[in-house]
Design a protein around this motif. Structure first.
Motif, PDB file in Angstrom:
ATOM      1  N   LYS A 194       1.178  -1.031   0.178  1.00  0.00           N
ATOM      2  CA  LYS A 194       0.159   0.318  -0.308  1.00  0.00           C
ATOM      3  C   LYS A 194       0.584   1.390  -0.343  1.00  0.00           C
ATOM      4  O   LYS A 194       0.527   2.249  -0.464  1.00  0.00           O
ATOM      5  CB  LYS A 194      -0.623   0.018   1.550  1.00  0.00           C
ATOM      6  N   ARG A 195       2.205   1.514   0.304  1.00  0.00           N
ATOM      7  CA  ARG A 195       3.228   2.657   0.619  1.00  0.00           C
ATOM      8  C   ARG A 195       3.179   2.698  -0.790  1.00  0.00           C
ATOM      9  O   ARG A 195       3.661   1.496  -1.880  1.00  0.00           O
ATOM     10  CB  ARG A 195       3.986   2.337   1.256  1.00  0.00           C
ATOM     11  N   ASP A 196       3.538   4.110  -1.353  1.00  0.00           N
ATOM     12  CA  ASP A 196       4.022   4.380  -2.766  1.00  0.00           C
ATOM     13  C   ASP A 196       5.343   4.899  -2.844  1.00  0.00           C
ATOM     14  O   ASP A 196       5.975   5.876  -2.340  1.00  0.00           O
ATOM     15  CB  ASP A 196       3.186   5.870  -3.250  1.00  0.00           C
ATOM     16  N   TYR A 197       6.062   3.448  -2.708  1.00  0.00           N
ATOM     17  CA  TYR A 197       8.109   3.391  -2.970  1.00  0.00           C
ATOM     18  C   TYR A 197       8.300   4.230  -4.281  1.00  0.00           C
ATOM     19  O   TYR A 197       9.130   4.846  -4.242  1.00  0.00           O
ATOM     20  CB  TYR A 197       8.806   2.443  -2.813  1.00  0.00           C
ATOM     21  N   GLU A 198       7.418   4.474  -5.464  1.00  0.00           N
ATOM     22  CA  GLU A 198       7.897   5.357  -6.126  1.00  0.00           C
ATOM     23  C   GLU A 198       7.264   6.981  -6.201  1.00  0.00           C
ATOM     24  O   GLU A 198       8.041   7.750  -6.005  1.00  0.00           O
ATOM     25  CB  GLU A 198       6.457   5.415  -7.810  1.00  0.00           C
ATOM     26  N   LYS A 199       6.735   7.659  -5.750  1.00  0.00           N
ATOM     27  CA  LYS A 199       6.303   8.864  -4.126  1.00  0.00           C
ATOM     28  C   LYS A 199       7.742   8.551  -3.538  1.00  0.00           C
ATOM     29  O   LYS A 199       8.326   9.906  -3.994  1.00  0.00           O
ATOM     30  CB  LYS A 199       5.276   8.798  -4.217  1.00  0.00           C
ATOM     31  N   ILE A 200       8.069   7.570  -2.662  1.00  0.00           N
ATOM     32  CA  ILE A 200       9.135   8.401  -2.108  1.00  0.00           C
ATOM     33  C   ILE A 200      10.562   8.101  -2.322  1.00  0.00           C
ATOM     34  O   ILE A 200      11.493   9.166  -2.068  1.00  0.00           O
ATOM     35  CB  ILE A 200       9.174   6.816  -0.849  1.00  0.00           C
ATOM     36  N   LYS A 201      11.105   7.536  -3.532  1.00  0.00           N
ATOM     37  CA  LYS A 201      12.232   7.217  -4.532  1.00  0.00           C
ATOM     38  C   LYS A 201      12.098   8.806  -4.754  1.00  0.00           C
ATOM     39  O   LYS A 201      13.323   9.849  -5.200  1.00  0.00           O
ATOM     40  CB  LYS A 201      12.036   6.066  -5.164  1.00  0.00           C
ATOM     41  N   SER A 202      11.245   9.398  -5.314  1.00  0.00           N
ATOM     42  CA  SER A 202      11.016  10.799  -6.239  1.00  0.00           C
ATOM     43  C   SER A 202      11.795  11.432  -5.114  1.00  0.00           C
ATOM     44  O   SER A 202      12.205  12.648  -5.294  1.00  0.00           O
ATOM     45  CB  SER A 202       9.823  10.893  -7.279  1.00  0.00           C
TER      46      SER A 202
ATOM     47  N   ASP B 194      19.902  14.228  -2.416  1.00  0.00           N
ATOM     48  CA  ASP B 194      21.290  14.664  -2.833  1.00  0.00           C
ATOM     49  C   ASP B 194      21.968  13.825  -3.884  1.00  0.00           C
ATOM     50  O   ASP B 194      20.967  12.349  -3.743  1.00  0.00           O
ATOM     51  CB  ASP B 194      22.272  14.897  -1.926  1.00  0.00           C
ATOM     52  N   ASN B 195      22.371  13.145  -4.963  1.00  0.00           N
ATOM     53  CA  ASN B 195      22.831  12.529  -5.668  1.00  0.00           C
ATOM     54  C   ASN B 195      23.461  11.405  -5.226  1.00  0.00           C
ATOM     55  O   ASN B 195      23.248  10.311  -5.947  1.00  0.00           O
ATOM     56  CB  ASN B 195      23.669  13.093  -7.089  1.00  0.00           C
ATOM     57  N   TYR B 196      23.965  11.267  -4.179  1.00  0.00           N
ATOM     58  CA  TYR B 196      24.547  10.179  -3.942  1.00  0.00           C
ATOM     59  C   TYR B 196      23.104   9.853  -3.178  1.00  0.00           C
ATOM     60  O   TYR B 196      23.578   7.882  -3.769  1.00  0.00           O
ATOM     61  CB  TYR B 196      24.948  10.356  -2.582  1.00  0.00           C
ATOM     62  N   LEU B 197      22.757   9.743  -2.553  1.00  0.00           N
ATOM     63  CA  LEU B 197      20.924   9.097  -2.656  1.00  0.00           C
ATOM     64  C   LEU B 197      20.741   8.730  -3.900  1.00  0.00           C
ATOM     65  O   LEU B 197      20.072   7.425  -3.799  1.00  0.00           O
ATOM     66  CB  LEU B 197      20.758   9.402  -1.445  1.00  0.00           C
ATOM     67  N   ALA B 198      20.266   9.086  -4.668  1.00  0.00           N
ATOM     68  CA  ALA B 198      19.358   9.040  -6.016  1.00  0.00           C
ATOM     69  C   ALA B 198      19.964   8.247  -6.957  1.00  0.00           C
ATOM     70  O   ALA B 198      19.155   7.597  -7.303  1.00  0.00           O
ATOM     71  CB  ALA B 198      20.038  10.802  -6.993  1.00  0.00           C
ATOM     72  N   ASN B 199      21.747   8.069  -7.231  1.00  0.00           N
ATOM     73  CA  ASN B 199      22.248   7.314  -6.739  1.00  0.00           C
ATOM     74  C   ASN B 199      22.405   5.402  -6.344  1.00  0.00           C
ATOM     75  O   ASN B 199      21.785   4.482  -7.092  1.00  0.00           O
ATOM     76  CB  ASN B 199      23.876   6.602  -7.510  1.00  0.00           C
ATOM     77  N   SER B 200      21.870   5.226  -5.179  1.00  0.00           N
ATOM     78  CA  SER B 200      21.769   4.295  -4.565  1.00  0.00           C
ATOM     79  C   SER B 200      20.904   3.856  -4.675  1.00  0.00           C
ATOM     80  O   SER B 200      19.905   1.972  -4.547  1.00  0.00           O
ATOM     81  CB  SER B 200      22.182   4.394  -3.043  1.00  0.00           C
ATOM     82  N   ILE B 201      19.468   4.956  -4.916  1.00  0.00           N
ATOM     83  CA  ILE B 201      17.940   4.351  -5.436  1.00  0.00           C
ATOM     84  C   ILE B 201      18.053   3.486  -7.074  1.00  0.00           C
ATOM     85  O   ILE B 201      17.015   3.109  -6.822  1.00  0.00           O
ATOM     86  CB  ILE B 201      17.473   5.720  -4.739  1.00  0.00           C
ATOM     87  N   LYS B 202      18.072   4.726  -7.355  1.00  0.00           N
ATOM     88  CA  LYS B 202      19.160   3.066  -8.658  1.00  0.00           C
ATOM     89  C   LYS B 202      19.189   2.767  -8.299  1.00  0.00           C
ATOM     90  O   LYS B 202      18.629   1.165  -9.581  1.00  0.00           O
ATOM     91  CB  LYS B 202      20.013   4.516 -10.153  1.00  0.00           C
ATOM     92  N   TYR B 203      20.819   1.991  -7.683  1.00  0.00           N
ATOM     93  CA  TYR B 203      20.692   0.954  -7.562  1.00  0.00           C
ATOM     94  C   TYR B 203      19.414   0.032  -6.943  1.00  0.00           C
ATOM     95  O   TYR B 203      19.322  -1.509  -7.784  1.00  0.00           O
ATOM     96  CB  TYR B 203      21.825   0.752  -6.949  1.00  0.00           C
ATOM     97  N   GLY B 204      19.393   0.201  -6.053  1.00  0.00           N
ATOM     98  CA  GLY B 204      17.813  -1.106  -5.168  1.00  0.00           C
ATOM     99  C   GLY B 204      16.666  -0.530  -5.802  1.00  0.00           C
ATOM    100  O   GLY B 204      16.035  -0.685  -4.548  1.00  0.00           O
ATOM    101  N   SER B 205      16.079  -0.342  -6.718  1.00  0.00           N
ATOM    102  CA  SER B 205      15.202   1.239  -7.125  1.00  0.00           C
ATOM    103  C   SER B 205      13.799  -0.214  -6.960  1.00  0.00           C
ATOM    104  O   SER B 205      12.896   0.114  -6.658  1.00  0.00           O
ATOM    105  CB  SER B 205      14.777   0.570  -8.282  1.00  0.00           C
ATOM    106  N   GLY B 206      13.952  -2.047  -6.774  1.00  0.00           N
ATOM    107  CA  GLY B 206      13.125  -2.392  -6.886  1.00  0.00           C
ATOM    108  C   GLY B 206      13.030  -3.296  -4.904  1.00  0.00           C
ATOM    109  O   GLY B 206      11.992  -3.628  -4.096  1.00  0.00           O
ATOM    110  N   ILE B 207      13.274  -2.482  -3.802  1.00  0.00           N
ATOM    111  CA  ILE B 207      13.783  -2.393  -2.801  1.00  0.00           C
ATOM    112  C   ILE B 207      12.319  -2.436  -1.894  1.00  0.00           C
ATOM    113  O   ILE B 207      11.601  -1.447  -2.148  1.00  0.00           O
ATOM    114  CB  ILE B 207      14.860  -1.685  -2.250  1.00  0.00           C
ATOM    115  N   ARG B 208      11.384  -3.178  -1.103  1.00  0.00           N
ATOM    116  CA  ARG B 208      10.537  -2.402  -0.100  1.00  0.00           C
ATOM    117  C   ARG B 208      10.948  -2.966   0.820  1.00  0.00           C
ATOM    118  O   ARG B 208      11.718  -4.072   1.511  1.00  0.00           O
ATOM    119  CB  ARG B 208       9.457  -2.916  -0.936  1.00  0.00           C
ATOM    120  N   ILE B 209      10.686  -2.201   2.184  1.00  0.00           N
ATOM    121  CA  ILE B 209      10.942  -2.596   3.420  1.00  0.00           C
ATOM    122  C   ILE B 209       9.363  -3.435   3.671  1.00  0.00           C
ATOM    123  O   ILE B 209       8.373  -3.369   4.256  1.00  0.00           O
ATOM    124  CB  ILE B 209      11.202  -1.231   4.237  1.00  0.00           C
TER     125      ILE B 209
END
Length: 289
Positions: free
Chosen positions: A75-83, A89-104
């Motif tokens: 039910k949580r909108d990870y697309e919105k959270i990731k955006s 910052d770019n460091y976090l943005a790059n790590s998000i690209k790397y693990g883009s399919g993570i869900r907690i």
DNA sequence: CCACAGGACGGCT
DNA sequence: AGCCGTCCTGTG
């Protein structure tokens, strides 16, 4: 006990490898076809991704759709959270690209407490082995497709184990900690139902810290990866300390980096979603190491 | 054989 | 308050 299927089409932010190998869970194993099989409650579940479709198959009594919707935080909108996090910052943005399919995951609180006490000063293969042996000895067997699976022991089931029993299963010095915590929870010295109702994350954390074997890092993992689901925590292990030091603090000796300094920085930079940010950073740093 | 990896905890300053 | 040795096992 019966078989069920549930199909989720056109999914985004759902990658089994990212979810099951980002260090939050210990009971999922990869199959030869790339799918993952694990035990959730009294159910065995297989998760297979084909293109953007997720196929869930289960053997158990719980309603599969309800179960995975809750467990996989659907039910949580990870697309919105990731955006939102990617703007930081770019460091976090790059790590998000790397693990883009993570869900907690929303894992059972009791199971998460014991699993992360076992995780202390330990590596993932051994943690998985210990939990498997505990489940085999004290949980219940589920047979599915010719294979045996075991439920994670309940509080009452694990309370049957003596310290010596636990030592024999390979827990090492964690035996006393698991024993004491099991009995503390059994006696309701710490009430897990009430803990769910505690709105204040710090108070819930303080309660967890009274359990044997639960220090700051383990407490934060429990708060983040269980049904307590507090996102405003930042578990600091050696990898997170390493990545935060390399990206921001840049101290010569990372082991000398002050944990409170990292906590303060994480809160300032990532805010209320710091727990999710931690997962992307951790997965990226550890997986590319 | 030794070195190393990984958090909690208790004793020490 | 911070620092440090110890706890146990698997791997290289």
């Amino acid at each position: 006990m019966y078989e069920q299927q549930y199909i989720l089409k056109n999914t985004s932010s759902f990658e089994p490898k990212h979810i099951f190998e980002c260090g939050q869970c210990f009971r999922w194993d990869e199959e030869k076809d790339g799918s993952y099989t694990g035990v959730v409650g009294d159910n065995v579940i297989n998760v297979k991704k084909v293109d953007n479709t997720i196929l869930f198959s289960s053997f158990g009594a719980d309603n599969l759709e309800t179960l995975v919707t809750d467990y996989f935080d659907l039910k949580r909108d990870y697309e919105k959270i990731k955006s939102e996090l990617s703007k930081i910052d770019n460091y976090l943005a790059n790590s998000i690209k790397y693990g883009s399919g993570i869900r907690i995951l929303n894992q059972d609180l009791w199971e998460t407490i014991i699993s992360f006490i076992i995780s202390a000063n330990n590596n993932i293969p051994r943690i998985k082995g210990i939990i498997e042996r505990l489940s085999k000895k004290y949980g219940n067997k589920i047979e599915w497709k010719g294979r045996d699976y075991y439920t994670f022991p309940t509080i009452e089931e694990l309370a049957k184990a003596s310290v010596e029993d636990l030592r024999k299963l390979g827990l090492g010095f964690r035996d006393v900690r698991v024993y004491e915590t099991t009995h503390k929870i059994l006696n309701k010295e710490v009430n897990l139902e009430k803990l769910h109702e505690e709105p204040d994350t710090q108070k819930a954390r303080d309660t967890l810290l009274t359990l044997a074997g639960v220090g700051p890092k383990v407490a934060d993992c429990i708060l983040l990866f269980s049904t307590l689901k507090r996102l405003d925590v930042f578990p600091i292990d050696v990898w997170v300390r390493r990545v935060m030091n390399e990206l921001y603090l840049k101290k010569e000796d990372e082991t000398k980096v002050n944990k409170r300094e990292i906590e303060k920085l994480a809160k300032e930079k990532y805010g209320a979603l710091e727990g999710i940010a931690q997962q992307y950073l951790f997965y990226w740093k550890r997986d590319t190491a």
